[in-house]
Design a protein around this motif. Structure first.
Motif, PDB file in Angstrom:
ATOM      1  N   GLY A 102      75.153  -3.309 -21.730  1.00 45.36           N
ATOM      2  CA  GLY A 102      76.517  -3.808 -21.686  1.00 45.36           C
ATOM      3  C   GLY A 102      76.825  -4.797 -22.779  1.00 45.36           C
ATOM      4  N   ALA A 103      77.384  -5.935 -22.394  1.00 37.78           N
ATOM      5  CA  ALA A 103      77.784  -6.949 -23.360  1.00 37.78           C
ATOM      6  C   ALA A 103      76.586  -7.396 -24.184  1.00 37.78           C
ATOM      7  CB  ALA A 103      78.400  -8.146 -22.634  1.00 37.78           C
ATOM      8  N   ASP A 104      76.854  -7.845 -25.388  1.00 39.11           N
ATOM      9  CA  ASP A 104      75.814  -8.153 -26.367  1.00 39.11           C
ATOM     10  C   ASP A 104      74.847  -9.222 -25.868  1.00 39.11           C
ATOM     11  OD1 ASP A 104      74.369  -8.231 -28.663  1.00 39.11           O
ATOM     12  OD2 ASP A 104      75.802  -9.446 -29.783  1.00 39.11           O
ATOM     13  N   ARG A 105      73.619  -8.818 -25.575  1.00 38.09           N
ATOM     14  CA  ARG A 105      72.528  -9.733 -25.241  1.00 38.09           C
ATOM     15  C   ARG A 105      71.345  -9.304 -26.087  1.00 38.09           C
ATOM     16  NH1 ARG A 105      71.540  -9.398 -19.076  1.00 38.09           N
ATOM     17  NH2 ARG A 105      70.162 -11.154 -19.509  1.00 38.09           N
ATOM     18  N   PRO A 106      71.114  -9.954 -27.242  1.00 42.79           N
ATOM     19  CA  PRO A 106      70.166  -9.428 -28.231  1.00 42.79           C
ATOM     20  C   PRO A 106      68.783  -9.105 -27.676  1.00 42.79           C
ATOM     21  CG  PRO A 106      71.398 -11.249 -29.150  1.00 42.79           C
ATOM     22  CD  PRO A 106      71.774 -11.177 -27.704  1.00 42.79           C
ATOM     23  N   ILE A 107      68.226  -9.962 -26.834  1.00 44.46           N
ATOM     24  CA  ILE A 107      66.882  -9.704 -26.346  1.00 44.46           C
ATOM     25  C   ILE A 107      66.876  -8.493 -25.424  1.00 44.46           C
ATOM     26  CG2 ILE A 107      65.042 -10.631 -24.876  1.00 44.46           C
ATOM     27  CD1 ILE A 107      65.545 -13.352 -26.089  1.00 44.46           C
ATOM     28  N   VAL A 108      67.840  -8.422 -24.509  1.00 44.88           N
ATOM     29  CA  VAL A 108      67.890  -7.289 -23.582  1.00 44.88           C
ATOM     30  C   VAL A 108      68.177  -6.002 -24.337  1.00 44.88           C
ATOM     31  CG1 VAL A 108      69.080  -6.309 -21.599  1.00 44.88           C
ATOM     32  CG2 VAL A 108      68.553  -8.741 -21.645  1.00 44.88           C
ATOM     33  N   ASP A 109      69.130  -6.018 -25.273  1.00 41.76           N
ATOM     34  CA  ASP A 109      69.414  -4.822 -26.064  1.00 41.76           C
ATOM     35  C   ASP A 109      68.161  -4.349 -26.783  1.00 41.76           C
ATOM     36  OD1 ASP A 109      72.047  -4.854 -25.286  1.00 41.76           O
ATOM     37  OD2 ASP A 109      72.768  -5.848 -27.096  1.00 41.76           O
ATOM     38  N   GLY A 110      67.431  -5.278 -27.368  1.00 42.77           N
ATOM     39  CA  GLY A 110      66.216  -4.914 -28.084  1.00 42.77           C
ATOM     40  C   GLY A 110      65.157  -4.342 -27.171  1.00 42.77           C
ATOM     41  N   LEU A 111      65.033  -4.908 -25.979  1.00 51.44           N
ATOM     42  CA  LEU A 111      64.049  -4.404 -25.026  1.00 51.44           C
ATOM     43  C   LEU A 111      64.382  -2.982 -24.588  1.00 51.44           C
ATOM     44  CD1 LEU A 111      63.551  -7.602 -22.863  1.00 51.44           C
ATOM     45  CD2 LEU A 111      61.729  -6.393 -24.070  1.00 51.44           C
ATOM     46  N   VAL A 112      65.662  -2.697 -24.364  1.00 51.49           N
ATOM     47  CA  VAL A 112      66.053  -1.349 -23.961  1.00 51.49           C
ATOM     48  C   VAL A 112      65.816  -0.373 -25.108  1.00 51.49           C
ATOM     49  CG1 VAL A 112      67.973   0.099 -23.197  1.00 51.49           C
ATOM     50  CG2 VAL A 112      67.675  -2.175 -22.233  1.00 51.49           C
ATOM     51  N   ARG A 113      66.097  -0.807 -26.331  1.00 54.88           N
ATOM     52  CA  ARG A 113      65.810   0.047 -27.481  1.00 54.88           C
ATOM     53  C   ARG A 113      64.309   0.292 -27.605  1.00 54.88           C
ATOM     54  NH1 ARG A 113      69.357   1.235 -31.212  1.00 54.88           N
ATOM     55  NH2 ARG A 113      67.984   1.001 -32.998  1.00 54.88           N
TER      56      ARG A 113
END
Length: 644
Positions: A102-113
């Protein structure tokens, strides 16, 4: 017992400093001295104690959407998710999964990637293509560097284009108000009479025609002050002020005055979400970059400036967390025709197409609510319901979670170990000392995703959450225990040698993009757009009980023609769907404009279908998708009104 401590908000990228107050009766967040946070950040204190918040992993019992669940242990949930993902991967291949954040959360986005890379899938979606990425990437490509807009003491004029900071960014709004007190003029391009539009020069633009106005304004700027070395000025000749008014509804005098202000004052141009939600969103970003550069408002004090480079020690910004090379290689093999390589994600329409073709068989949504935030809520619901496995991690039983097979409760940044890496060289950490939230065995996404990866037989580099944070801190010469005891550590700003001053020669600027008028349909006389109140962020915020009824703003001419008055229930219909909201007749709106509350949905248990008030129902799921960036058509939709 009362405890108060300082925390840094992680709701958005501003990271405001807040004071967390804890008592045995609950929690509250307050602004730190001198800080102006948004309601969304302060609301997290209420979220911690909310009775509707998810507390335990849940498994669906019965048909999708039936609302029947059973609580299970974390171990059982993670084991089942891992086993079923492994079976789907074995049966259909590694590209059978899509992920959504969802909304920009760099650490979470990176973990999902990272998880997607371990699984082997390129099908990753996030909110950036409807939030800020089209403008960000377009301006970076046009000007050669990422760009930031900050009002400073040197700013002599503020241009808010599709931006409403008084509702969405209080800190930025405070800077604009302070500038106004110094006598700085403010110009607002918006179909609605926003807070600053009422206090400055308002250009009431017809929704969806921003590129036409940008091209007309560029022509006016260059007619007043030509720029030697830019070889494309003649391409702007067709966009005179007569044409501009016909396309946008903005009077020539307003365009001339805006051009004068741009040329006479150091201008900070702030582009908002309205520029990111049309087929031509990327082109608007390019035109905005040209406007700044050719009017002399690029890389000057008080104007648009280059972003400071990221800290080279930051392994998240460097892409190591996301396994960027592997993710990008798989993405390029499936990239839609014409889409920029700099946007290695897929839009919602691409994910729906993948499900239709039988390529995608499973979904993992982390802090993402596609039913509410993707265009075409009904179609999204149907496609997600057809998946063999849908897993959702969230605070609430959202409409998307209702369709899931398994739902995992998400932890807030206040309830787990957390590390923040500031570009100023300040590294911060805190230990979870929030009590009374009653989320048994809750864990950070690094630990949850790692456990699922292990259960699915995938490679994951960290044995637990602590190992992940130690890896983050290693380049700074820190360990988690030391940093948590200190709270913060100044590791010094580490530049990577790139200069911040990046004046772009006119000869290197791109040509103006081509304008295509919004789609009009006979029998659909009005122009539908959307807006966000201060307490609603995408689809978040409604669960906390703010607001009682969704309001649709209607221009007086449209209301008069349809016999609608304030307070009346109104059906708003586009060629793709319909919603019902409460009318508010607003003077000063662009002619024929209808502005629907964005992201609204009813709470669970209110006895009404989600689609009755979801603005996603008005948007086309497959039509009007941007090519360079898969932005969604949400501004300037043809619509009609019916009083109920």
């Amino acid at each position: 017992m009362t405890e108060s401590r300082s925390v840094r908000c992680q709701v958005c990228g501003r990271h405001c400093t807040l004071l967390l107050e804890q008592t045995e009766k609950g929690h509250a967040l307050h602004p730190a001295p001198g800080v102006i946070p948004c309601i969304r950040g302060l609301d997290l204190g209420r979220l911690l104690d909310h009775p509707a918040r998810l507390r335990m992993p849940l498994r669906r019992v019965g048909p999708r959407g039936d609302g029947r669940w059973e609580a299970i242990s974390w171990e059982e949930a993670i084991g089942e998710i891992g086993r079923r993902l492994a079976q789907i991967r074995s049966g259909y291949g590694p590209e059978s999964l899509f992920t959504a954040t969802g909304a920009d959360r760099p650490i979470v986005d990176g973990l999902v990637r990272r998880f997607a890379s371990a699984y082997g899938t390129p099908w990753m979606a996030w909110a950036g293509h409807i939030c800020h990425i089209p403008q960000y990437l377009a301006m970076e490509e046009a000007l050669g560097t990422p760009v930031q807009a900050m009002v400073t003491e040197e700013t002599g004029h503020v241009l808010l284009w599709g931006s409403d900071p008084a509702s969405t960014a209080p800190a930025a709004a405070a800077a604009v108000r302070q500038a106004q007190r110094r006598g700085v003029p403010v110009t607002v391009v918006d179909p609605r009479p926003t807070y600053f539009a009422k206090k400055g020069l308002h250009l009431p633009i017809r929704p969806g025609t921003d590129l036409a106005l940008l091209l007309g304004l560029l022509r006016e700027v260059l007619s007043c002050r030509p720029v030697p070395g830019w070889p494309y000025a003649e391409e702007l000749e067709p966009y005179d002020l007569v044409w501009t008014e016909r396309e946008t509804g903005v009077a020539p005098a307003l365009v001339r005055e805006t051009a004068r202000r741009l040329l006479e004052h150091p201008t900070c141009i702030m582009g908002g979400n309205a520029l990111h939600q049309n087929e031509d969103s990327y082109d608007k970003g390019t035109a905005l970059a040209l406007l700044a550069a050719l009017s002399g408002n690029w890389d000057r004090p008080g104007c648009l400036r280059p972003c400071p480079p990221p800290d080279p020690r930051d392994q998240i910004a460097g892409g190591a967390l996301a396994d960027e090379a592997a993710c990008t290689a798989r993405y390029l093999a499936h990239r839609p025709q014409g889409q920029r390589e700099s946007f290695p994600w897929f839009g919602s329409s691409h994910i729906l197409d993948g499900i239709d073709r039988g390529v995608i068989r499973a979904g993992l949504c982390v802090a993402s609510n596609p039913v509410q935030s993707w265009a075409g809520g009904r179609e999204t619901t149907e496609r997600l319901s057809a998946l063999e496995l849908l897993v959702v991690m969230d605070y609430w039983m959202t409409p998307t979670a209702r369709l899931a097979d398994l739902v995992l409760p998400a932890m807030t940044y206040l309830e787990s170990d957390y590390v923040e890496l500031g570009r100023d060289g300040i590294v911060r950490a805190w230990t979870p000392r929030v009590y009374g939230t009653e989320v048994p065995d809750g864990r950070h996404e690094a630990e949850t995703l790692g456990a699922i990866a292990s259960a699915a037989g995938l490679s994951w580099p960290w044995k637990d959450g602590r190992a992940f944070w130690e890896w983050i801190l290693e380049p700074y010469g820190l360990d988690l225990d030391t940093l948590q005891k200190a709270g913060t550590r100044d590791c010094g700003s580490a530049e990577d040698g790139r200069p911040l001053e990046r004046q772009t020669p006119p000869s290197q600027l791109p040509p103006p993009p081509q304008y295509r008028p919004p789609v009009r349909r006979e029998g659909w006389p009005w122009y539908c757009t959307c807006y966000k109140p201060g307490w609603l962020y995408l689809s978040q915020g409604r669960e906390l009980g703010r607001g009682t009824s969704p309001e649709v703003w209607i221009a007086p001419d449209a209301a008069s023609a349809e016999g609608i008055h304030t307070g009346q229930r109104v059906r708003i219909e586009t060629p793709w769907g319909a919603v019902i909201q409460t009318a508010r007749i607003v003077e000063g709106m662009a002619l024929g404009t209808v502005a629907v509350l964005s992201g609204w949905r009813y709470l669970a248990g209110e006895g009404r279908p989600v689609c009755e008030a979801s603005s996603a129902e008005l948007l086309p799921a497959r039509e009007g998708v941007g090519t360079k960036i898969p932005s969604t058509l949400a501004r300037g939709l043809p619509c009609r009104l019916t009083a109920l």
